[in-house]
Design a protein around this motif. Structure first.
Motif, PDB file in Angstrom:
ATOM      1  N   LEU A  74      -5.707  -1.381 -18.057  1.00 20.81           N
ATOM      2  CA  LEU A  74      -6.786  -1.382 -17.070  1.00 20.81           C
ATOM      3  C   LEU A  74      -8.139  -1.435 -17.761  1.00 20.81           C
ATOM      4  O   LEU A  74      -8.333  -0.829 -18.813  1.00 20.81           O
TER       5      LEU A  74
ATOM      6  N   TRP B 275     -12.163   3.761 -10.945  1.00 25.14           N
ATOM      7  CA  TRP B 275     -11.779   3.639  -9.540  1.00 25.14           C
ATOM      8  C   TRP B 275     -10.481   4.398  -9.282  1.00 25.14           C
ATOM      9  O   TRP B 275     -10.367   5.154  -8.318  1.00 25.14           O
ATOM     10  N   LEU B 276      -9.492   4.220 -10.162  1.00 27.71           N
ATOM     11  CA  LEU B 276      -8.215   4.911 -10.007  1.00 27.71           C
ATOM     12  C   LEU B 276      -8.397   6.416 -10.113  1.00 27.71           C
ATOM     13  O   LEU B 276      -7.780   7.176  -9.362  1.00 27.71           O
ATOM     14  N   SER B 277      -9.249   6.869 -11.019  1.00 25.29           N
ATOM     15  CA  SER B 277      -9.466   8.315 -11.157  1.00 25.29           C
ATOM     16  C   SER B 277     -10.070   8.900  -9.885  1.00 25.29           C
ATOM     17  O   SER B 277      -9.737  10.016  -9.491  1.00 25.29           O
TER      18      SER B 277
ATOM     19  N   GLU C   7       0.818  -1.210   0.000  1.00 25.51           N
ATOM     20  CA  GLU C   7       0.000   0.000   0.000  1.00 25.51           C
ATOM     21  C   GLU C   7       0.851   1.259   0.000  1.00 25.51           C
ATOM     22  O   GLU C   7       0.509   2.236  -0.671  1.00 25.51           O
TER      23      GLU C   7
ATOM     24  N   GLN D 282     -11.730  -0.210 -13.581  1.00 24.98           N
ATOM     25  CA  GLN D 282     -10.494   0.039 -12.838  1.00 24.98           C
ATOM     26  C   GLN D 282     -10.001   1.470 -13.061  1.00 24.98           C
ATOM     27  O   GLN D 282      -9.527   2.119 -12.131  1.00 24.98           O
ATOM     28  N   ARG D 283     -10.128   1.970 -14.281  1.00 21.46           N
ATOM     29  CA  ARG D 283      -9.717   3.348 -14.570  1.00 21.46           C
ATOM     30  C   ARG D 283     -10.577   4.344 -13.811  1.00 21.46           C
ATOM     31  O   ARG D 283     -10.078   5.334 -13.285  1.00 21.46           O
TER      32      ARG D 283
ATOM     33  N   ILE E 229      -9.550   7.759  -6.821  1.00 20.87           N
ATOM     34  CA  ILE E 229      -8.461   7.788  -5.837  1.00 20.87           C
ATOM     35  C   ILE E 229      -7.530   8.980  -6.109  1.00 20.87           C
ATOM     36  O   ILE E 229      -7.118   9.679  -5.188  1.00 20.87           O
ATOM     37  N   VAL E 230      -7.211   9.195  -7.378  1.00 19.50           N
ATOM     38  CA  VAL E 230      -6.327  10.308  -7.742  1.00 19.50           C
ATOM     39  C   VAL E 230      -6.997  11.639  -7.401  1.00 19.50           C
ATOM     40  O   VAL E 230      -6.339  12.559  -6.890  1.00 19.50           O
TER      41      VAL E 230
ATOM     42  N   ILE F 281       2.023   2.106  -3.485  1.00 19.73           N
ATOM     43  CA  ILE F 281       0.925   2.606  -4.309  1.00 19.73           C
ATOM     44  C   ILE F 281       0.588   4.045  -3.938  1.00 19.73           C
ATOM     45  O   ILE F 281       0.428   4.906  -4.812  1.00 19.73           O
TER      46      ILE F 281
ATOM     47  N   ILE G 199      -6.083   9.429 -17.168  1.00 25.24           N
ATOM     48  CA  ILE G 199      -6.330   8.174 -16.453  1.00 25.24           C
ATOM     49  C   ILE G 199      -7.501   7.421 -17.073  1.00 25.24           C
ATOM     50  O   ILE G 199      -7.469   6.202 -17.203  1.00 25.24           O
TER      51      ILE G 199
ATOM     52  N   ILE H  83       0.914   7.314  -6.439  1.00 29.47           N
ATOM     53  CA  ILE H  83      -0.201   8.211  -6.736  1.00 29.47           C
ATOM     54  C   ILE H  83       0.157   9.639  -6.352  1.00 29.47           C
ATOM     55  O   ILE H  83      -0.105  10.583  -7.112  1.00 29.47           O
TER      56      ILE H  83
END
Length: 77
Positions: free
Chosen positions: A57, A64-66, A22, A61-62, A68-69, A25, A50, A29
């Motif tokens: 991805l 979800w990542l966006s 973690e 997933q993209r 988080i970012v 990661i 992203i 980020i």
């Protein structure tokens, strides 16, 4: 943080053999957010990158990542 970005499928496969935690990661980020800001990018521009279609991805997933970012962008000074 100085980790190479994989340039081909073989390098991506090799990364799967290395442990990821973690902290790594979160650091990655945070670095992406800081680099985008240093380049003068807006959050929307970064999120567009992203969310752009790629072969690494899936769309979910993209998204979800966006999210988080975006949270990291708001939380970092």
């Amino acid at each position: 943080m100085n980790y190479p970005i994989p340039a081909n499928p073989q390098e991506i496969a090799a990364l799967r053999q290395k442990p990821v935690n973690e902290e790594l990661i979160v650091a990655a980020i945070a670095e992406v957010v800081q680099l985008a800001r240093a380049k003068g990018q807006s959050l929307n521009e970064l999120l567009s990158e992203i969310l752009a279609d790629d072969s690494l991805l899936e769309q979910a997933q993209r998204r979800w990542l966006s999210e988080i970012v975006a949270q990291a962008w708001q939380g970092l000074p």
